[in-house]
Motif scaffolding. Sequence first.
Motif, PDB file in Angstrom:
ATOM      1  N   UNK A   1     152.420  43.329  10.330  1.00 47.91           N
ATOM      2  CA  UNK A   1     151.161  43.327  11.087  1.00 47.91           C
ATOM      3  C   UNK A   1     151.365  43.939  12.472  1.00 47.91           C
ATOM      4  N   UNK A   2     150.383  44.709  12.905  1.00 50.07           N
ATOM      5  CA  UNK A   2     150.353  45.224  14.267  1.00 50.07           C
ATOM      6  C   UNK A   2     148.901  45.404  14.676  1.00 50.07           C
ATOM      7  N   UNK A   3     148.671  45.561  15.967  1.00 50.58           N
ATOM      8  CA  UNK A   3     147.352  45.883  16.493  1.00 50.58           C
ATOM      9  C   UNK A   3     147.428  47.242  17.178  1.00 50.58           C
ATOM     10  N   UNK A   4     146.376  48.031  17.022  1.00 51.40           N
ATOM     11  CA  UNK A   4     146.317  49.323  17.703  1.00 51.40           C
ATOM     12  C   UNK A   4     145.041  49.391  18.525  1.00 51.40           C
ATOM     13  N   UNK A   5     145.082  50.165  19.587  1.00 51.81           N
ATOM     14  CA  UNK A   5     143.924  50.351  20.448  1.00 51.81           C
ATOM     15  C   UNK A   5     142.970  51.358  19.830  1.00 51.81           C
ATOM     16  N   UNK A   6     141.825  51.542  20.465  1.00 51.47           N
ATOM     17  CA  UNK A   6     140.814  52.459  19.941  1.00 51.47           C
ATOM     18  C   UNK A   6     141.339  53.878  19.814  1.00 51.47           C
TER      19      UNK A   6
END
Length: 487
Positions: free
Chosen positions: A281-286
């Motif tokens: 899992x990871x989060x990315x910006x717009x």
Amino acid sequence: MSDPVTVEVNAQNVAEVLRDDRMVKVAGVDVDGQLRGKLMQKKKFLSIVSEGFGFCSVIFGWDQHDMTYYKELAISNKENGYRDLVAVPDLQSFRRIPWENNVPFFLVSFLDPETREPVCACPRGLLKSSAAKAEAAGYRAMAGAEYEFYQFRAPGNHATPERAASSTAAFLQNERPDTLPPLTEGMFGYSITRPLHNQEYYYGIFDACEQFRCDIEGWHTESGPGVFEAALQFGEAKEMADKAGLFKYVVKAFGIKHGITPCFMAKPRQGLPGNSGHMHISLVTADGKNAFIRDTPDPSPQYPDIAHLSDLGRHFLAGLLVGLPDIMPLFAPTVNSYKRLVENFWAPVTVSWGLEHRAASIRLITPPTASAKATRFEVRVPGADANPHFVLAAVLALGWRGVEQKLEIPVPPLSKGDDMGGASDQGVRLAKSLKEAVVTFTRPESVAREVFGDAFVEHFGGTREHEVRLWEEAVTDWEVQRYMETV
């Protein structure tokens, strides 16, 4: 026929996309991760594209063997007449099933017929809700899935491979499970020759997954008789959960075609490795930047392991660690799940983490051992038996709770060489049984109630209590063999 990879289906063009078809297959996901669906006439499907259609709620009122739960749960019961739910097709999920003459296929989500809100236990709806908070803050969740699974052949003479595959259940009614022959013998992890024993099956699954939009990134034999492992192509988390469930569908379909029974149980054989279902899992910006990486390494981090991890990533990790004990039934949903989560089998048993530590519950992957854009967490607790929608829903809900509350990492990282669950491991021991896990999950102060709400916790907790009760009432071969003559 139109190519499902390049065509984006919507309400305006769906009739044209299906112009040359006569029928459509649809399916939704139940709490055990099973696909439940039907084949319908194209005309019928086109008439329900926008508003949805009635789908019997009993799929949320019975277990994976179609036995109604021992106690009535809220979604589907005698009092509401096992009423219909509203099943709404997700047009973006369009695929064609290559092994069934390219019949069109759509996933559905389940809505309450009165409120038109997602049913609390609908796996796709729960994941959508869990991802919404991070999305509202401008982030997208990205995920990857890895599955290990055993494969068995049903012995005996059968007219067709399909009859052989369907005879496994009957075989197990009269024979010991350990007499079911594996697809291949011996321990051959990462063998480049072992797949040649079943070449058509092995390559057929790889090709079908590509055609069915659940692409395999890596595909190899794992250590164990007849064991394969697949890493699915990294992508958006909500789509990844769909792809993970559809991957199992592909494998089981090809198993039927070849007289093979794939097994995603967490621990099919005593003394052998279990089947993991790790999630990344990871989060990315717009603008696509990884939100877990620091622009420059922290010169004085709390722990050296997090020198490259952003503040948001640290809070996300803390949320996972703090909430992990409370959501264990989502990661380990069956009685058998806990046979995998034992000491000395390279499976996580405590609230633990560490940089590139494969014995920990959460493996942190950052520079210098990985590129900055690949920074992520590998959640190693779930088994292959877990529902991928629930797993990712829990990961996102817990992680974002950590971000919102700015939680601090509760335990130091495991050092390389530390024994999992040993004296140097400061993490809390995770539940050792489904019964213990359900008690923690459903208690009034459970983090699960905070992030998912009481309705979901009561329903899913009730389904797991059903599993525990069936297990407690079962008389096993081990008991008979041990006590038949000696007591």
